[in-house]
Design a protein around this motif. Structure first.
Motif, short mmCIF file in Angstrom:
data_model
loop_
_atom_site.label_atom_id
_atom_site.label_comp_id
_atom_site.label_asym_id
_atom_site.label_seq_id
_atom_site.Cartn_x
_atom_site.Cartn_y
_atom_site.Cartn_z
N TYR A 166 51.58 -13.47 -8.30
CA TYR A 166 50.15 -13.22 -8.49
C TYR A 166 49.90 -12.55 -9.84
N ILE A 167 48.85 -13.01 -10.52
CA ILE A 167 48.40 -12.37 -11.76
C ILE A 167 46.91 -12.06 -11.63
N PRO A 168 46.50 -10.81 -11.89
CA PRO A 168 45.07 -10.51 -11.83
C PRO A 168 44.34 -11.25 -12.94
N ARG A 169 43.28 -11.95 -12.59
CA ARG A 169 42.51 -12.68 -13.61
C ARG A 169 41.02 -12.37 -13.51
N ASP A 170 40.66 -11.32 -12.78
CA ASP A 170 39.24 -11.02 -12.61
C ASP A 170 39.08 -9.53 -12.34
N PHE A 171 38.38 -8.88 -13.23
CA PHE A 171 37.99 -7.48 -13.00
C PHE A 171 36.46 -7.38 -12.95
N GLY A 172 35.83 -8.45 -12.49
CA GLY A 172 34.38 -8.41 -12.28
C GLY A 172 33.62 -9.29 -13.25
N ASP A 173 33.84 -9.14 -14.56
CA ASP A 173 33.04 -9.88 -15.54
C ASP A 173 33.92 -10.26 -16.71
N PRO A 174 34.26 -11.56 -16.82
CA PRO A 174 35.17 -11.98 -17.90
C PRO A 174 34.58 -11.76 -19.30
N VAL A 175 33.25 -11.76 -19.41
CA VAL A 175 32.65 -11.53 -20.73
C VAL A 175 32.81 -10.06 -21.12
N GLN A 176 32.61 -9.15 -20.17
CA GLN A 176 32.82 -7.73 -20.47
C GLN A 176 34.30 -7.49 -20.82
N ASN A 177 35.19 -8.14 -20.09
CA ASN A 177 36.62 -8.01 -20.38
C ASN A 177 36.92 -8.46 -21.82
N PHE A 178 36.25 -9.53 -22.26
CA PHE A 178 36.40 -10.03 -23.64
C PHE A 178 35.94 -8.98 -24.64
N TRP A 179 34.75 -8.40 -24.41
CA TRP A 179 34.26 -7.36 -25.34
C TRP A 179 35.19 -6.15 -25.34
N CYS A 201 46.86 -5.21 -19.46
CA CYS A 201 46.91 -6.40 -18.59
C CYS A 201 48.28 -6.50 -17.93
N ASP A 202 48.27 -6.77 -16.64
CA ASP A 202 49.49 -7.04 -15.89
C ASP A 202 49.93 -8.46 -16.19
N VAL A 203 50.98 -8.61 -16.97
CA VAL A 203 51.55 -9.94 -17.24
C VAL A 203 53.01 -9.99 -16.78
N GLU A 228 67.60 -13.96 -14.20
CA GLU A 228 66.31 -13.29 -14.34
C GLU A 228 66.52 -11.81 -14.11
N PRO A 229 66.37 -10.99 -15.15
CA PRO A 229 66.57 -9.55 -14.97
C PRO A 229 65.33 -8.90 -14.35
N ASP A 230 65.46 -7.66 -13.96
CA ASP A 230 64.34 -6.87 -13.42
C ASP A 230 63.49 -6.38 -14.59
N VAL A 231 62.64 -7.25 -15.11
CA VAL A 231 61.80 -6.94 -16.27
C VAL A 231 60.39 -7.43 -15.99
N SER A 232 59.42 -6.56 -16.22
CA SER A 232 58.02 -6.86 -15.90
C SER A 232 57.12 -6.41 -17.03
N PRO A 233 56.62 -7.33 -17.84
CA PRO A 233 55.80 -6.93 -19.00
C PRO A 233 54.36 -6.54 -18.66
N LEU A 234 53.84 -5.65 -19.47
CA LEU A 234 52.41 -5.37 -19.57
C LEU A 234 51.95 -5.77 -20.96
#
Lengths: 380, 380
Positions: free
Chosen positions: A37-50, A59-61, A148-154
């Motif tokens: 799972y990847i979060p792709r919505d925190f309510g308003d994608p335009v506000q996220n852009f600004w 960002c959780d990647v 695959e190592p135990d590695v989780s990027p932000l």
């Protein structure tokens, strides 16, 4: 998009080490990428852009899974996987590369990190390159270990990301150059940081090396960053299309070759190494690619969201290609798109028609990227 | 789960040829599998289960992407990919197989279809075996062509599925045996049908060979089937856990070997062919697996839904394993689960503790499957 109240499908899709943190910080919708799972919505994608272009976002990647390649033949093996010349790649350096199959088709467009002479990470877009690399290794006769190592990027991206990094790691981090990495430690949390990202803005990636510390890392960064303007967020489709950054499966796939995307700079046919796809890419280059990626500015009212199907592109009533990614940019106040057209139709300035689900619109073929801090937009 | 009103993430995740049809027929939530949306919610998963076991359901499983292997060395190449003996596999036959890597780890658990002497499809669970197979081929010296064809399966499952098949294809289809396939045609729509599925019920899969006909095929089947009791539906987690059928990534992954799952019958160490993983599997068999999959019956009130994390299993306060898939079966009126435990802890009848997010529950180790038409449930 996954609604957080209803993750009803068991454990078949993984959760990121930052999952609980992102829900606490406002994630309301998720997509799936590399079986996670990847979060792709925190309510308003335009506000996220600004937030991204004016301040900074975290960002959780963790979906950018790493393929780790070690062993005496690691460097030679990694060169076999990509058409980009790695002979001058230093320890501590990162490179954006393409992974190609024997037909020259693109399997992934990851960032490659060199952590030691024979220690690499491939930081993935959305396909199982772990399986590809292990498969290639089977009969290669090379001595490599692939896992695959135990590695989780932000991703920490945006103009204020430098200030956040300074607050976290001190002044010393400020000399980290574009596409270089460094080993650091944050209150005992082991990290690799690199000056990379998927935003075309100043930005960093922080590769957590212990999944059990995900929540602590997220909170530590937000505590240091929030006073400096940092917001929880998600990778921005608006900004990445402005920057003409690829989304694998959308803008490129196994049937797409580097020349169609204009990524000639990532193919070095003259190196000695026999990377996979070399013969095919040599033929494609000699013949010229059959298709070319272009930018489009699409007329009419602002698009309500990104295209969710590939929109046919026509000229004189004939289908000449497809829109792969389209969105309205609030900054440019234009509908912008990446499209793959037959090579003969890909003339800058030409008019085409785009068949959207809501009707046909006119569009103009333009150069990419649409927005580059060093350039103005390619259209008047 | 993706809400249909809000597919906000562009074209990076594919849509099935049946996508519009499933929405029309009541799909309200989707998951992602092999980079494609799969409907997993038609309102009530318990009603979907009853529809499956009492009548019949039609499920969009186009996410079961096919890897097609052809060429003079196809048969030899496919045997290299799996530890199961294929020497007696006839043209027209299907086999449930495991794909293993050099360490004996499971990369996928597909159904293999033999369409001609040197023409195979691997009907996939959720991982990019297309990349694995192409990678293995690179240095194999074998003459094979490996690609993803335009093939999109449907599952028609449940006790009334035979009547629906007869209505569609006539009496001749009734002699199609379990795990065999046949080429058929439905009003000009080219299909392969097989007597396979993921339900432990009587069932068929219909492999559409022309994605543009998805909508027509779906409507044709529903038109013939609805009067016989056929409902639109989705693969049932309840039924597949009752039947102890694996869900890849949940119950097995790249670090799981066949012996841990008790799938010894799918490993033939004595065949001449050097399939990938043979040496490793020989060692694992000699040493005995370190873990074993078991069934659990978990005490207490009905679980509200499937587990969405791996629940730790303890004995005398020590963690001895994890629950991989858990659910309440309304038919058995029990909470049933698949769990992977250390081999020393996997004793039938033993009591363990399961740490759920809502508290610790007692559980009993039992045989799998939980429900088999030919057997009674393994618990009193």
């Amino acid at each position: 998009m996954t609604q957080i109240q209803d993750f009803g499908f068991g454990t078949q899709i993984r959760k990121s080490p930052y999952f609980d943190a992102t829900v606490r910080w406002g994630a309301t919708g998720f997509s799936v990428y590399n079986h996670m799972y990847i979060p792709r919505d925190f309510g308003d994608p335009v506000q996220n852009f600004w937030n991204l272009i004016n301040d900074a976002i975290l960002c959780d990647v963790a979906v950018e899974r790493q393929v780790e390649i070690t062993g005496p033949d690691a460097a030679r093996f990694v060169q076999m996987l990509t058409p980009r010349d790695l002979s001058k790649m230093a320890v501590g350096q990162c490179k954006y590369v393409l992974i190609t199959n024997a037909q020259g088709g693109i399997l992934n467009d990851p960032v490659l990190l060199r952590l030691a002479e024979n220690h690499f990470w491939i930081s993935l877009a959305d396909s199982d390159i772990l399986l590809w690399a292990q498969g290639v290794a089977v009969n290669s006769g090379m001595d490599v270990t692939i896992r695959e190592p135990d590695v989780s990027p932000l991703q920490l991206q945006g103009p204020k990301s430098g200030a956040v990094m300074r607050a976290l790691f001190g002044d010393a981090i400020m000399d980290l150059r574009y596409y270089w990495l460094r080993r650091v430690d944050l209150n005992g949390i082991p990290l690799i940081v690199s000056r990379t990202g998927w935003s075309s803005e100043l930005g960093y990636e922080l590769y957590l090396q212990d999944g059990s510390r995900g929540d602590a890392l997220w909170e530590r960064i937000m505590a240091a960053g929030a006073p400096l303007g940092l917001k929880a967020g998600h990778t921005s489709s608006i900004r990445r299309i402005e920057g003409a950054m690829l989304s694998y499966h959308a803008d490129a796939d196994i049937d797409t070759n580097p020349y169609e995307l204009g990524l000639d700079r990532l193919v070095d046919l003259d190196i000695e190494a026999d990377f996979i796809g070399k013969d095919a890419l040599r033929r494609i280059k000699a013949d010229g690619p059959a298709r070319r990626q272009v930018g489009l500015v699409i007329d009419g009212a602002p698009l309500k969201g990104p295209n969710t199907t590939f929109w046919p592109v026509t000229r004189d009533g004939q289908v000449v290609g497809k829109v792969t990614s389209a969105i309205h940019s609030p900054r440019l106040d234009r509908n912008i798109a990446l499209a793959m057209l037959s090579a003969g139709s890909a003339q800058m300035g030409a008019q085409v028609q785009v068949r959207t689900p809501d009707g046909t619109r006119s569009a103009t073929i333009v150069e990419r990227p649409f927005h580059d801090p060093k350039k103005t937009i390619a259209v008047a």
